[in-house]
Design an enzyme around this catalytic site. Structure first.
Site, mmCIF file in Angstrom:
data_model
loop_
_atom_site.group_PDB
_atom_site.id
_atom_site.type_symbol
_atom_site.label_atom_id
_atom_site.label_comp_id
_atom_site.label_asym_id
_atom_site.label_seq_id
_atom_site.Cartn_x
_atom_site.Cartn_y
_atom_site.Cartn_z
ATOM 1 N N CYS A 106 0.850 -1.204 0.000
ATOM 2 C CA CYS A 106 0.000 0.000 0.000
ATOM 3 C C CYS A 106 0.878 1.244 0.000
ATOM 4 O O CYS A 106 1.437 1.595 -1.028
ATOM 5 C CB CYS A 106 -0.968 -0.027 1.172
ATOM 6 S SG CYS A 106 -0.255 -0.509 2.756
ATOM 7 N N CYS A 108 2.826 2.391 3.203
ATOM 8 C CA CYS A 108 3.440 2.601 4.516
ATOM 9 C C CYS A 108 4.685 3.471 4.356
ATOM 10 O O CYS A 108 5.485 3.268 3.440
ATOM 11 C CB CYS A 108 3.798 1.258 5.147
ATOM 12 S SG CYS A 108 2.329 0.248 5.424
HETATM 13 FE FE FE Z 1 1.704 0.190 3.138
#
Ligand code: FE
Length: 208
Positions: A106, A108
């Site tokens: 994603c 992070c």
């Molecule tokens: Fe992530």
């Protein structure tokens, strides 16, 4: 998040706005606090905290040792802590090793030291190519590394977030910690760039 209603929103931006409005209508989130959070990490934190840590590591060998041993503690020591800031790991670039940060799943990212992730960091293209063709990705950013430099790609997660400690550029011997911090860019701390030497512009021009 601040919105410009005159601008045409892209697909993901429109979806995020619709989701935020729905959650706000249902009373599950408060748009004002989302705005405040985004503003804090976008404008107030930005990548400057990370840049100050890098500059300190360049000028203080003991701090550098602490940073590489426990980056979360090294960030906290300078007053940088908060959401998305735990379990920070610093990876050092040298003449032989270059580190690149990605979150393949994603987005992070170490908010407390780099602010909010840039759009490209969250893109599918970056997330997939950073792993399959890291040198190609870096070339797209204008960074071509010699073949003998080993490239290490670090996949961030909710558990571990990474910060690249870039190489200190040449021509910076007389600079103060603050002046050094001004040279350090977000992209260098993600690993898609190096910190440019303040001498570089001049020498490039003279070669042209
Ligand atoms: Fe992530």
């Amino acid at each position: 998040m601040s919105r410009n209603h005159d601008a045409v929103e892209s697909g993901p931006a429109a979806r995020v706005r619709a989701l935020e409005e729905l959650l706000a209508r249902k009373g599950l989130v408060d748009s004002d606090s989302i705005d405040k959070l985004a503003d804090t990490y976008e404008r107030k934190v930005g990548p400057r905290n990370g840049a100050r840590m890098v500059a300190r590591a360049w000028t203080d060998a003991a701090y550098k040792k602490r940073l590489l041993a426990d980056a979360t503690a090294a960030a906290t020591e300078m007053g940088f802590s908060g959401p998305e800031g735990g379990h920070l790991v610093a990876v050092e670039n040298t003449d032989r090793v270059h580190n690149l940060i990605v979150c393949t799943l994603c987005s992070c990212y170490p908010w407390t030291v780099l602010g909010l992730p840039p759009v490209w960091y969250k893109s599918f293209a970056y997330r997939s190519h950073a792993v399959s063709d890291p040198r190609g990705v870096m070339r797209d950013f204008g960074l071509t590394l010699p073949d003998n430099v080993e490239v290490r790609v670090w996949d961030s997660s909710a558990e571990i977030r990474y910060l690249v400690l870039p190489k200190r550029p040449r021509g910076t011997d007389g600079l103060s910690e603050g002046e050094l911090a001004d040279l350090v860019t977000r992209d260098a701390m993600v690993g898609v760039a190096e910190v440019a030497s303040p001498l570089r512009t001049g020498s490039r021009r003279s070669q042209a």
